[in-house]
Design a protein around this motif. Structure first.
Motif, short mmCIF file in Angstrom:
data_model
loop_
_atom_site.label_atom_id
_atom_site.label_comp_id
_atom_site.label_asym_id
_atom_site.label_seq_id
_atom_site.Cartn_x
_atom_site.Cartn_y
_atom_site.Cartn_z
N CYS A 190 -4.74 0.58 -3.00
CA CYS A 190 -4.79 -1.11 -3.24
C CYS A 190 -6.52 -1.42 -3.17
O CYS A 190 -7.39 -0.56 -2.56
N LYS A 226 0.77 -1.23 -0.10
CA LYS A 226 0.03 0.07 0.08
C LYS A 226 0.99 1.27 -0.05
O LYS A 226 0.80 2.08 -0.67
N ILE A 281 -6.78 1.23 1.46
CA ILE A 281 -7.55 0.17 0.99
C ILE A 281 -8.83 0.16 0.68
O ILE A 281 -9.54 0.59 1.59
#
Ligand code: NAD
Length: 497
Positions: A169, A54, A142
């Motif tokens: 991500c 990430k 994320i």
């Protein structure tokens, strides 16, 4: 039997779960594959994979990210036929429509290729004496996306393409009914040069969804699906402090004014009402005939619905394929039964249908109801099948009132030759996506897709600049260098004199 696993760290990942879902070819009514339904160990592996990469991905220059998407686009075009066949095999829609939907997803990729420009912030010189200020948009971290069966390529691309281009991500939980195309897209992303872990696919059902949307490492949740699930996702994810965009179901009306070009109206209703067997969130399911246009409309529409070519999506002559599952077929049929019981006039009955060689397929022919009213179940609820209801209303105001009273607010359109009426309509309707003489007003990738009312929970629509805003956090910097004026401590909020 082919088994579909998970996709973690840039490759297929053997699921740690022993629960399996069945995948069918809806034209044949046959099981063709099994998909593993992820458990906690699978979800944890995907989260860990994203956590590992990430920071690095967030600081990768946007131009580098953009070049990966240029390559991804080339690979989609190279594999278009393969992708479209896989989509039709599991979903049932006709091949040309599968290709069209992949192209609409690819247009989001084209939009994301401009991400260096889209992420540019704002700069103000001298917000105070020798003080400058600028804003920038940084990735969230994320993102999770949960997508429906009806667009296994396009809807995931609405989400993951913009998220990843913004530096996040992404973990995709596609529909467990047609997961093959999302897995193929994951492989293409790896081939395009996306670092392992930036995009992971978790196949599964509610168990996987709940694990993802409550996981403390997940920053945002994007959902597209039915309204009860969209509402649940919105509430649960926000309770866990996620940023959420959650798109739900629809009941899209076409308003037909007496001055409309009826041939265009009928073409529009055929494609948007029966295309993809009505399994589109932008499908037209209600035609509101204003004034005396109803009889002429039914007269022109009836033979077209009767002659609709129904069959397997791989047959180039076919206009409409099967619905997704046996269960869904029964549900659509039961809505038609309910319409008849409630007193609507069934002009074309698509229930009795048998196709040679496809006797077990999940087919239903086009159904057309007239004289539907707002109290009927077939008007109130989303059928998600090839069933079109004609409602008659004396005036434009009555039609508009009916539309605005519906719980959904996804898409709508008006057919008229009168600019005044069209303007009043676009101005006053309580709907997110509006057409004028356009049957399915799906916004292009560089605009944003989203409904109002119970068709969208959250503040942001998908893709376009709404997507960029959703997948980034705003940071504003105010900066002065030590050579500037020194005034000592100040205890009031800074203001300009
Ligand atoms: P669905 O709500 O059944 O499923 C969508 C996703 O949610 C799937 O990935 C599924 O696995 C998951 N899911 C299902 N039940 C769940 C639960 N109880 N808890 C957690 N997750 C759950 O929808 P569907 O049948 O796949 O798709 C059709 C629906 O999607 C229609 O209502 C259609 O209008 C809607 N849709 C909306 C849009 C839009 O942009 N507004 C676009 C496409 C489809």
């Amino acid at each position: 039997m082919r088994k579909i696993n998970q996709f973690i760290d840039g490759k297929e990942y053997l699921s740690k779960s022993d629960r399996l879902g069945d995948i069918f070819n809806p034209a044949q009514g046959e099981k063709i594959a099994e998909v593993s339904l992820a458990n906690k160990r699978d979800v944890d592996a995907a989260i860990e994979s994203a956590l590992n990469v990430k920071q690095k991905w967030a600081s990768t220059p946007p131009l580098t990210r953009s070049r990966i998407f240029f390559k991804f686009k080339e690979l989609i075009l190279r594999d278009m036929d393969k992708l479209a066949h896989a989509l039709t095999e599991e979903h049932g829609k006709i091949l040309s429509d599968s290709q069209g939907s992949i192209t609409r997803g690819m247009e989001v990729v084209e939009f994301a290729c401009g991400i260096p420009h889209l992420l540019k912030g704002e700069f103000s010189e001298n917000v105070g004496s020798e003080i400058d200020s600028w804003s920038m948009r940084q990735p969230l971290g994320i993102s999770v996306g949960i997508s429906p069966f009806n667009f296994p390529a396009m809807v995931p691309m609405w989400m993951f393409v913009v998220s990843i281009a913004c530096g996040n991500c992404f973990i995709l939980k596609p529909s467990e009914k047609d997961p093959t195309v999302p897995m193929m897209l994951a492989e293409l992303l790896t081939e395009a040069g996306l670092p392992d872990g930036v995009f992971n696919v978790i196949n599964g059902d509610k168990e996987a969804v709940d694990l993802l949307i409550t996981n403390p490492h997940v920053d945002s949740v994007s959902f597209v699906g039915s309204t009860p699930v969209a509402e649940y996702i919105y509430h649960t994810s926000t309770q866990h402090n996620k940023r959420v965009q959650s798109l739900g179901g629809a009941k899209n009306h076409m308003i037909i004014m007496p001055d409309a070009d009826l041939d265009q109206v009928v073409d529009g209703l055929m494609g948007a009402g029966y295309g993809s067997a009505g399994e589109r969130c932008m499908a037209l399911s209600v035609a509101v005939a204003v004034g005396d246009v109803g009889d002429k409309l039914i007269e022109k529409l009836t033979p077209r619905v009767q002659s609709l070519k129904v069959g397997p999506g791989t047959d180039p002559e076919v206009e409409m394929g099967p619905v997704i599952s046996k269960q869904h077929l029964n549900k659509v049929r039961s809505y038609v039964d309910a319409g008849v019981e409630e007193g609507a006039q069934l002009i074309v009955d698509g229930r009795p249908i048998s196709l040679q060689g496809y006797e077990n397929g999940y087919f239903i022919g086009g159904c057309l109801f007239d004289n539907v009213t707002s109290e009927m179940k077939i008007y109130k609820e989303e059928i998600f099948g090839p069933v079109l209801s004609v409602v008659r209303k004396p005036t434009f105001d009555d039609a508009l009132e009916m539309l605005n009273n519906h719980e959904f607010g996804n898409g709508t359109t008006i057919y008229t030759r009168d600019g005044d009426t069209a303007r009043a309509f676009t101005n006053k309707c309580q709907i997110g996506m509006v057409g004028v003489n356009v049957p399915i007003p799906v916004p292009m990738a560089f605009h944003s897709f989203g409904g109002w009312k119970r068709s969208l929970f959250g503040d942001h629509a998908m893709h376009g600049m709404e997507g960029v805003r959703f997948f980034t956090r705003l940071k504003t910097v105010t900066s002065r260098w030590p050579t500037g004026i020194r005034k000592g401590a100040e205890f009031i909020i800074p203001t300009m004199k």
